[in-house]
Design a protein around this motif. Structure first.
Motif, mmCIF file in Angstrom:
data_model
loop_
_atom_site.group_PDB
_atom_site.id
_atom_site.type_symbol
_atom_site.label_atom_id
_atom_site.label_comp_id
_atom_site.label_asym_id
_atom_site.label_seq_id
_atom_site.Cartn_x
_atom_site.Cartn_y
_atom_site.Cartn_z
ATOM 1 N N UNK A 127 -7.174 -16.498 -6.042
ATOM 2 C CA UNK A 127 -7.673 -14.739 -5.397
ATOM 3 C C UNK A 127 -8.174 -15.533 -3.792
ATOM 4 N N UNK A 128 -9.889 -16.321 -4.318
ATOM 5 C CA UNK A 128 -10.864 -16.632 -3.448
ATOM 6 C C UNK A 128 -11.462 -17.785 -3.190
ATOM 7 N N UNK A 129 -11.488 -19.007 -1.972
ATOM 8 C CA UNK A 129 -11.354 -20.164 -1.675
ATOM 9 C C UNK A 129 -12.887 -20.417 -2.583
ATOM 10 N N UNK A 130 -12.988 -21.924 -2.199
ATOM 11 C CA UNK A 130 -14.538 -22.338 -2.965
ATOM 12 C C UNK A 130 -15.502 -21.684 -2.027
ATOM 13 N N UNK A 131 -15.265 -21.703 -0.590
ATOM 14 C CA UNK A 131 -16.167 -21.277 0.038
ATOM 15 C C UNK A 131 -16.525 -19.746 0.910
ATOM 16 N N UNK A 148 -17.564 -10.072 -11.794
ATOM 17 C CA UNK A 148 -16.995 -7.884 -12.466
ATOM 18 C C UNK A 148 -15.428 -8.497 -12.486
ATOM 19 N N UNK A 149 -14.448 -8.411 -12.342
ATOM 20 C CA UNK A 149 -13.497 -8.575 -11.864
ATOM 21 C C UNK A 149 -12.142 -9.052 -13.349
ATOM 22 N N UNK A 150 -13.571 -10.213 -13.191
ATOM 23 C CA UNK A 150 -13.004 -11.584 -15.015
ATOM 24 C C UNK A 150 -13.465 -10.562 -16.210
ATOM 25 N N UNK A 151 -14.808 -10.116 -16.317
ATOM 26 C CA UNK A 151 -14.913 -9.517 -16.737
ATOM 27 C C UNK A 151 -13.670 -7.870 -16.987
ATOM 28 N N UNK A 152 -14.027 -7.087 -16.407
ATOM 29 C CA UNK A 152 -12.571 -6.024 -17.125
ATOM 30 C C UNK A 152 -11.506 -6.996 -16.888
ATOM 31 N N UNK A 153 -11.008 -7.411 -16.097
ATOM 32 C CA UNK A 153 -9.633 -8.248 -16.907
ATOM 33 C C UNK A 153 -10.185 -8.686 -18.884
ATOM 34 N N UNK A 154 -10.524 -9.401 -18.586
ATOM 35 C CA UNK A 154 -11.152 -10.003 -20.002
ATOM 36 C C UNK A 154 -11.168 -8.931 -21.480
ATOM 37 N N UNK A 205 -19.529 -12.284 -3.129
ATOM 38 C CA UNK A 205 -17.556 -12.513 -4.192
ATOM 39 C C UNK A 205 -18.072 -12.519 -4.544
ATOM 40 N N UNK A 206 -19.003 -13.653 -5.225
ATOM 41 C CA UNK A 206 -18.868 -13.635 -6.272
ATOM 42 C C UNK A 206 -19.371 -13.134 -7.223
#
Length: 291
Positions: A8-12, A25-31, A19-20
Motif C-alpha cells: 500500500x505504501x512504499x518505503x519512502x 492504526x490501519x494494521x491495528x484495526x485489521x488485527x 503516513x507511518x
C-alpha cells in the motif's frame, strides 16, 4: 538487483511520520477485526472438547481445563445422520453449478458475444433486479414452484439458480474481456455458436467458474430458511436446515455436543476457502466491470 513488490505504501512513504502513524492504526484495526472473526470459531472448537459442566461454568474458560474429551466428536457424529444431510447439500451444490454454467453461461455468452437485440437494456434490467430485496419475491418463487410440482424436490433449488442476476452479470463481464477475434475465426472455420461457447468460452472461463463455485458452495452450505420452506421430507434436508432443526432447536442436548457438531460443520467451508481463496479475488478482478 531484485525488485520487491510494492504494498500500500512504499518505503519512502513510510518514512513520513504521519503516513507511518496511519499505517500502524490501519494494521491495528485489521488485527482487531480478524480477532473478532476468529474468536467465535475458536470458542466453538474449544467448547467441543469440554465437558458439559465446564461449558456451562461461570466465569467461562477459553481452553479446556478438565482435559480434551475427543469422545464428544464421536457422540456428535452419531447424534444425527450427518452423511445423509451432507449428501443432500452436495446434490444442491452440484445441481446449482450445472444450471449456473449451462443456463447462465449460455445467457451471458449470448449477451456478450452474439448480436442480441437490446442486449444493453437486458443487462441493465438484470442489474436493476440486484437492488430488489430477495424477501419480496420469496413467496412468488414458492408459489411458482408449487404450481410446477417441484416442492420437496431438489429442483426447487436448481431452477432458481438459473435466474441469479449476480452470477449472470459476473459471467457476462468476464466474457466481455475475451477477444472477439477468436470467436470470429472459429465461425469462419465452421464452428457453431454452441461450439464456440463449449470449445472456447468455457475453457477460458475456468477462473471465473472456480469463483462461482465458491460462492454457490457457500450459499448451498449456509442457506437454511429456503430449504425449510420447500423441503417437507426430513431425509431431503440440507445440512444447515438439519443443524437448525435437530441441533440448535433441540432440547436436552448438551452444549458440548452441540458445539462439537457445529465445529465439524464449520470445517468444510473453512477448508474450501483456504484452498481456493486465490480464485476469489482473481475471479472478482476478472469479472469486474471494465471502464
Amino acid at each position: 538487483m531484485k525488485l520487491e513488490e510494492r504494498g500500500i505504501l512504499s518505503r519512502y512513504d513510510l518514512r513520513k511520520p504521519f503516513n507511518r502513524t496511519v499505517y500502524v492504526i490501519m494494521l491495528l484495526v485489521v488485527i482487531v477485526m480478524a480477532c473478532s472473526m476468529i474468536y467465535p470459531v475458536l470458542v466453538a472448537m474449544f467448547n467441543a472438547f469440554k465437558t458439559n459442566t465446564e461449558v456451562n461454568s461461570f466465569p467461562p474458560t477459553f481452553l479446556p481445563n478438565e482435559g480434551w474429551h475427543w469422545s464428544n466428536l464421536k457422540q456428535a457424529w452419531n447424534y444425527i445422520d450427518l452423511p445423509i444431510f451432507l449428501r443432500n447439500t452436495m446434490f444442491i451444490f452440484i445441481g446449482n453449478m450445472v444450471v449456473t454454467v449451462g443456463v447462465l453461461g449460455l445467457a451471458a455468452f449470448s449477451l456478450s458475444k452474439l448480436q442480441v437485440p437490446k442486449a444493453k437494456h437486458i443487462s441493465m434490467f438484470f442489474l436493476i433486479t440486484l437492488f430488489i430485496p430477495p424477501t419480496t419475491y420469496l413467496i412468488p418463487n414458492f408459489l411458482n414452484l408449487k404450481d410446477l410440482g417441484l416442492i420437496n424436490t431438489f429442483a426447487a433449488f436448481w431452477l432458481p439458480a438459473g435466474a441469479s442476476a449476480f452470477n449472470l452479470l459476473l459471467l457476462k463481464n468476464f466474457f466481455d474481456g475475451l477477444h472477439q477475434e477468436m470467436f470470429e475465426a472459429a465461425r469462419i472455420d465452421g464452428a457453431s455458436e454452441l461450439r464456440c461457447f463449449a470449445g472456447l468460452a468455457l475453457p477460458l472461463s475456468i477462473p471465473i467458474i472456480a469463483t462461482l463455485a465458491i460462492f454457490v458452495f457457500s450459499t448451498a452450505w449456509n442457506d437454511w430458511f429456503w430449504p425449510s420452506l420447500v423441503m417437507h421430507n426430513d431425509s431431503k434436508y440440507p445440512l444447515s436446515t438439519a443443524i437448525y432443526k435437530y441441533v440448535i432447536s433441540a432440547r436436552g442436548l448438551g452444549l458440548n455436543i452441540r458445539f462439537a457438531i457445529l465445529f465439524m460443520v464449520m470445517l468444510p467451508p473453512i477448508v474450501v476457502f483456504l484452498v481456493f481463496q486465490r480464485f476469489i479475488m482473481r475471479g472478482l478482478n476478472l469479472g469486474g466491470v471494465k471502464g
